[in-house]
Enzyme design. Structure first.
Site, PDB file in Angstrom:
ATOM      1  CD  GLN A  69     -27.578  63.938  28.380  1.00  0.00           C
ATOM      2  OE1 GLN A  69     -26.765  64.219  27.510  1.00  0.00           O
ATOM      3  NE2 GLN A  69     -27.550  64.516  29.567  1.00  0.00           N
ATOM      4  CG  ASP A  70     -26.228  60.436  22.859  1.00  0.00           C
ATOM      5  OD1 ASP A  70     -25.748  60.702  23.978  1.00  0.00           O
ATOM      6  OD2 ASP A  70     -25.671  60.738  21.799  1.00  0.00           O
ATOM      7  N   PRO A  71     -26.563  56.831  23.484  1.00  0.00           N
ATOM      8  CG  PRO A  71     -27.125  55.076  22.061  1.00  0.00           C
ATOM      9  CD  PRO A  71     -27.321  56.550  22.254  1.00  0.00           C
TER      10      PRO A  71
END
Length: 233
Positions: A69-71
Site C-alpha cells: 500500500q504505502d511505506p
C-alpha cells in the site's frame, strides 16, 4: 528530470516508462514530491530509495509482483540515531530494523507453507533480486503519518507501471494481499496472468495465517518456470 537527481531510477526503467515522465500527471507528482522534500517534514523512505523496488528488479526480470500500500512511516533507533524503517520495498524493512507485525506474519505463513526458516532480518532485497517486484502503490510517506502522501498522486504512476508490465510480460504471478491491493484486479488482463489473493498480513486483519498463499505462489511459479522460487533470505 529534477526528481531523478534526488531519486535515481535505472536506465532500464527509464526506457520502459519514458513516455510517462512527460505526462501532466507525472509532472504534478514530481512537483508535489519535491515540495514535500523541501518542507520541514521528514519524508520516508529516503529519496535515494524512492525507486528502490524498480532499481532492484528490472522490467525484463519481473516474475512475481507483491503489491503493497504505502511505506512504513515509523522509525527505529540505531546507536541513538533515529532511522526510517522504510527502504523502498513493499513489506520490507532496513536490515537492522525491528520486524513489523505484518512481516512477522508473512514469515510465519511462509514457514508453515514451505518450511522456509523464519528470518531474523526483515530486508527482502534478496527476493527482489530474484524477480519479485516489491512495489508499493504509494511510494512515499510523511514520518508518523500513514497514507499522508496519497495526495501526491503516486497511484496513477504505480498503476501505469503495472499496466505496462501486464501488457509486455507474460505470464506474471500477481500477489494481492488485502482489499486495497485487490482493487488492482481490474488492471489485470484476463487469462494472461496468475492472480493470487489473500487477506492482508496485518494482525488487525483476519485470515492471512492459514491462507496457504505461499503454497499457491510456489505452485504457480513451478507451473510457469519449472522450478521453485527461492524464498530464503
Amino acid at each position: 528530470m529534477k526528481l531523478f537527481d534526488h531519486a535515481p531510477l535505472s536506465l532500464a526503467w527509464r526506457e520502459f516508462l519514458q513516455s510517462e515522465f512527460k505526462k501532466p500527471y507525472f509532472l504534478e507528482i514530481e512537483k508535489r514530491y519535491l515540495e514535500a522534500l523541501k518542507s520541514p517534514k521528514t519524508i520516508f523512505p529516503k529519496s535515494s530509495n524512492l525507486f528502490h523496488a524498480l532499481n532492484l528488479t528490472p522490467p525484463s526480470a519481473v516474475k512475481i509482483i507483491l503489491l503493497g500500500q504505502d511505506p512504513y512511516h515509523s522509525t527505529y533507533l540505531k546507536k541513538e540515531q533515529e532511522l526510517p524503517v522504510a527502504m523502498g520495498l513493499s513489506f520490507s524493512v532496513e536490515k537492522n530494523a525491528p520486524i513489523p507485525p505484518s512481516l512477522k506474519n508473512i514469515f510465519k505463513e511462509l514457514h508453515a507453507n514451505l518450511g522456509v526458516p523464519v528470518s531474523c532480518c526483515g530486508d527482502l532485497s534478496a527476493w527482489a533480486k530474484r524477480g519479485m517486484l516489491l512495489l508499493n502503490a504509494i511510494l512515499s510517506v510523511e514520518k508518523n503519518q500513514a497514507a499522508s502522501h496519497k495526495y501526491i498522486g503516486w497511484e496513477a504512476f504505480s498503476d501505469q507501471i503495472l499496466m505496462r508490465l501486464f501488457k509486455t510480460t507474460a505470464p506474471l504471478i500477481v500477489v494481492l494481499l488485502g482489499k486495497v491491493a485487490q482493487k488492482k484486479i481490474v488492471l489485470i488482463p484476463k487469462n494472461k496472468h496468475i492472480i493470487i489473493t489473500a487477506p492482508h498480513p496485518s494482525p488487525l486483519s483476519r485470515g492471512f495465517l492459514g491462507s496457504g498463499v505461499f503454497t499457491s505462489v510456489q505452485k504457480a511459479y513451478r507451473e510457469v518456470y519449472r522450478k521453485d522460487f527461492d524464498f530464503s533470505l
